[in-house]
Design a protein around this motif. Structure first.
Motif, PDB file in Angstrom:
ATOM      1  N   GLY A   1     -14.368   2.553  -9.069  1.00 64.17           N
ATOM      2  CA  GLY A   1     -13.045   1.942  -9.192  1.00 64.17           C
ATOM      3  C   GLY A   1     -12.162   2.266  -8.001  1.00 64.17           C
ATOM      4  N   LEU A   2     -12.222   3.518  -7.537  1.00 69.12           N
ATOM      5  CA  LEU A   2     -11.449   3.890  -6.340  1.00 69.12           C
ATOM      6  C   LEU A   2     -11.916   3.105  -5.121  1.00 69.12           C
ATOM      7  N   PHE A   3     -13.239   2.883  -5.004  1.00 67.83           N
ATOM      8  CA  PHE A   3     -13.748   2.111  -3.871  1.00 67.83           C
ATOM      9  C   PHE A   3     -13.230   0.680  -3.926  1.00 67.83           C
ATOM     10  N   VAL A   4     -13.108   0.116  -5.132  1.00 70.85           N
ATOM     11  CA  VAL A   4     -12.546  -1.233  -5.251  1.00 70.85           C
ATOM     12  C   VAL A   4     -11.089  -1.221  -4.786  1.00 70.85           C
ATOM     13  N   LEU A   5     -10.342  -0.176  -5.162  1.00 72.01           N
ATOM     14  CA  LEU A   5      -8.956  -0.075  -4.703  1.00 72.01           C
ATOM     15  C   LEU A   5      -8.897  -0.004  -3.181  1.00 72.01           C
ATOM     16  N   LEU A   6      -9.899   0.628  -2.555  1.00 77.48           N
ATOM     17  CA  LEU A   6      -9.926   0.737  -1.098  1.00 77.48           C
ATOM     18  C   LEU A   6     -10.551  -0.489  -0.444  1.00 77.48           C
ATOM     19  N   GLU A   7     -10.824  -1.525  -1.242  1.00 85.66           N
ATOM     20  CA  GLU A   7     -11.350  -2.802  -0.750  1.00 85.66           C
ATOM     21  C   GLU A   7     -12.747  -2.680  -0.158  1.00 85.66           C
ATOM     22  N   ALA A   8     -13.517  -1.676  -0.593  1.00 79.96           N
ATOM     23  CA  ALA A   8     -14.915  -1.568  -0.170  1.00 79.96           C
ATOM     24  C   ALA A   8     -15.778  -2.042  -1.343  1.00 79.96           C
ATOM     25  N   PHE A   9     -15.836  -3.344  -1.515  1.00 80.90           N
ATOM     26  CA  PHE A   9     -16.451  -3.884  -2.737  1.00 80.90           C
ATOM     27  C   PHE A   9     -17.961  -3.673  -2.753  1.00 80.90           C
TER      28      PHE A   9
ATOM     29  N   MET B   1       0.857  -1.204   0.000  1.00 78.82           N
ATOM     30  CA  MET B   1       0.000   0.000   0.000  1.00 78.82           C
ATOM     31  C   MET B   1       0.878   1.235   0.000  1.00 78.82           C
ATOM     32  N   THR B   2       1.131   1.787  -1.147  1.00 76.46           N
ATOM     33  CA  THR B   2       2.062   2.913  -1.213  1.00 76.46           C
ATOM     34  C   THR B   2       1.352   4.251  -1.326  1.00 76.46           C
ATOM     35  N   ILE B   3       0.064   4.255  -1.675  1.00 74.13           N
ATOM     36  CA  ILE B   3      -0.673   5.521  -1.744  1.00 74.13           C
ATOM     37  C   ILE B   3      -1.048   5.925  -0.314  1.00 74.13           C
ATOM     38  N   PRO B   4      -0.578   7.069   0.182  1.00 75.68           N
ATOM     39  CA  PRO B   4      -0.943   7.449   1.550  1.00 75.68           C
ATOM     40  C   PRO B   4      -2.370   7.974   1.637  1.00 75.68           C
ATOM     41  N   LEU B   5      -2.868   8.026   2.866  1.00 76.09           N
ATOM     42  CA  LEU B   5      -4.234   8.507   3.104  1.00 76.09           C
ATOM     43  C   LEU B   5      -4.432   9.930   2.597  1.00 76.09           C
ATOM     44  N   GLY B   6      -3.372  10.754   2.740  1.00 74.15           N
ATOM     45  CA  GLY B   6      -3.494  12.153   2.335  1.00 74.15           C
ATOM     46  C   GLY B   6      -3.889  12.332   0.890  1.00 74.15           C
ATOM     47  N   HIS B   7      -3.432  11.423   0.008  1.00 75.32           N
ATOM     48  CA  HIS B   7      -3.785  11.539  -1.411  1.00 75.32           C
ATOM     49  C   HIS B   7      -5.302  11.456  -1.595  1.00 75.32           C
ATOM     50  N   TYR B   8      -5.918  10.483  -0.898  1.00 77.82           N
ATOM     51  CA  TYR B   8      -7.363  10.338  -1.018  1.00 77.82           C
ATOM     52  C   TYR B   8      -8.078  11.560  -0.452  1.00 77.82           C
TER      53      TYR B   8
ATOM     54  N   ASP C   1      -0.947   1.660  -7.658  1.00 80.12           N
ATOM     55  CA  ASP C   1      -0.662   3.095  -7.782  1.00 80.12           C
ATOM     56  C   ASP C   1      -1.098   3.619  -9.142  1.00 80.12           C
ATOM     57  N   THR C   2      -0.783   2.869 -10.189  1.00 81.34           N
ATOM     58  CA  THR C   2      -1.151   3.319 -11.533  1.00 81.34           C
ATOM     59  C   THR C   2      -2.658   3.492 -11.645  1.00 81.34           C
ATOM     60  N   LEU C   3      -3.404   2.516 -11.098  1.00 79.03           N
ATOM     61  CA  LEU C   3      -4.859   2.615 -11.162  1.00 79.03           C
ATOM     62  C   LEU C   3      -5.357   3.800 -10.353  1.00 79.03           C
ATOM     63  N   PHE C   4      -4.726   4.045  -9.188  1.00 80.90           N
ATOM     64  CA  PHE C   4      -5.157   5.207  -8.391  1.00 80.90           C
ATOM     65  C   PHE C   4      -4.995   6.486  -9.183  1.00 80.90           C
TER      66      PHE C   4
ATOM     67  N   PHE D   1     -18.920   8.719 -11.635  1.00 80.75           N
ATOM     68  CA  PHE D   1     -19.350   7.749 -10.621  1.00 80.75           C
ATOM     69  C   PHE D   1     -18.682   6.396 -10.855  1.00 80.75           C
ATOM     70  N   LEU D   2     -18.509   6.031 -12.130  1.00 81.10           N
ATOM     71  CA  LEU D   2     -17.861   4.740 -12.405  1.00 81.10           C
ATOM     72  C   LEU D   2     -16.400   4.765 -11.950  1.00 81.10           C
ATOM     73  N   PHE D   3     -15.690   5.876 -12.211  1.00 77.41           N
ATOM     74  CA  PHE D   3     -14.298   5.961 -11.752  1.00 77.41           C
ATOM     75  C   PHE D   3     -14.235   5.943 -10.226  1.00 77.41           C
ATOM     76  N   MET D   4     -15.227   6.605  -9.594  1.00 72.36           N
ATOM     77  CA  MET D   4     -15.269   6.592  -8.122  1.00 72.36           C
ATOM     78  C   MET D   4     -15.476   5.167  -7.610  1.00 72.36           C
TER      79      MET D   4
END
Lengths: 103, 166
Positions: free
Chosen positions: B44-52, A1-8, B5-8, B39-42
């Protein structure tokens, strides 16, 4: 997990700022409602990011996100019904045209 | 730089572009479409944050239901694209001041170190079962109140959009 919380948090802040700018500057009432949806989404992103990084007990962040999403759906339905009622009365959805309080 | 990271970066930059497009576009239908993409990209971010579960809800409720509602109202009202208008200089100046204050506050907030809380619950895998269980145990009352609120909102919408209130 390299993206820090601050980025979000910064990302959510920028999205909130975009939504706020839209809600304040646009004249079309529907675009104002859409901009409010943007701000809701920024808040939900914050909840999920805090939940993921701090791992609060019992999924509190996700619970609040679920409630926020359902409240946002109800809010947009009410807002759009109000826009329809206003359009029927004023024949316009321009928020600058709606100045009079008289029914 | 790994895939996460790339996806973020991809999701966040695409989301910001769509967000600017939403409020800068003068055609309401185009801005609603950009909002769907955002909303679709958002999600995707939720999937990255493991909130499926939240990601699925985001796609179903926001990109599906709410946006159909918006598009229907835009269609019903037959709105023309708004014309270009001049900038008010006082407004631009005030906007710059507010934006500067916002950035300054964000800098102060983000320079503070974040102290993690000690959490008691260790079962934090966000599968559907684990997400839904507290909804019917610990969060029962808010859940029921939300259901009631949705009912009230539905009645209110039907009443508000009736032709003559009698």
């Amino acid at each position: 997990m390299t993206i820090p919380l601050g980025h979000y948090l910064i990302l959510a802040g920028i999205i909130f700022a975009i939504g706020l700018a839209g809600a304040l500057t646009r004249k079309n009432a529907i675009i104002v409602l859409i901009a409010i949806e943007l701000m809701f989404n920024a808040a939900i992103l914050n909840l999920i990011a805090f939940w993921h990084y701090k791992q609060f007990a019992a999924l509190t962040g996700q619970m609040f996100a679920i409630f926020a999403i359902s409240i946002a759906a109800a809010e947009s339905a009410i807002g759009l019904a109000l826009v329809i009622a206003i359009y029927r009365h004023y024949k316009s959805v321009d928020v600058d045209d709606i100045k009079s309080l008289k029914g | 730089m790994n895939v996460h990271d790339t996806l973020f970066w991809f999701f966040s930059i695409a989301m910001l572009l769509c967000g600017v497009f939403v409020i800068a576009n003068r055609n309401p239908v185009a801005s609603a479409m950009a909002l769907v993409l955002m909303f679709l990209f958002m999600a995707g971010l939720f999937v990255l944050l493991e909130a499926f579960f939240i990601a699925a809800i985001q796609v179903l409720v926001y990109a599906g239901a709410v946006m159909v509602l918006f598009l229907f109202v835009i269609m019903l009202l037959d709105i023309k694209a708004s014309e270009r208008r001049r900038f008010a200089f006082l407004g631009v100046f005030g906007g710059i001041v507010v934006a500067g204050a916002f950035v300054w506050e964000m800098r102060i907030i983000l320079s503070q170190p974040v102290i993690p809380l000690q959490s008691g619950n260790t079962d934090l895998s966000a599968g559907l079962e684990n997400v839904v269980k507290p909804l019917f145990q610990h969060y029962m009352l808010p859940f029921e109140v939300t259901a009631l609120l949705l009912l009230v909102a539905m009645v209110g919408v039907v009443l508000l959009s009736k032709k003559d209130l009698k």
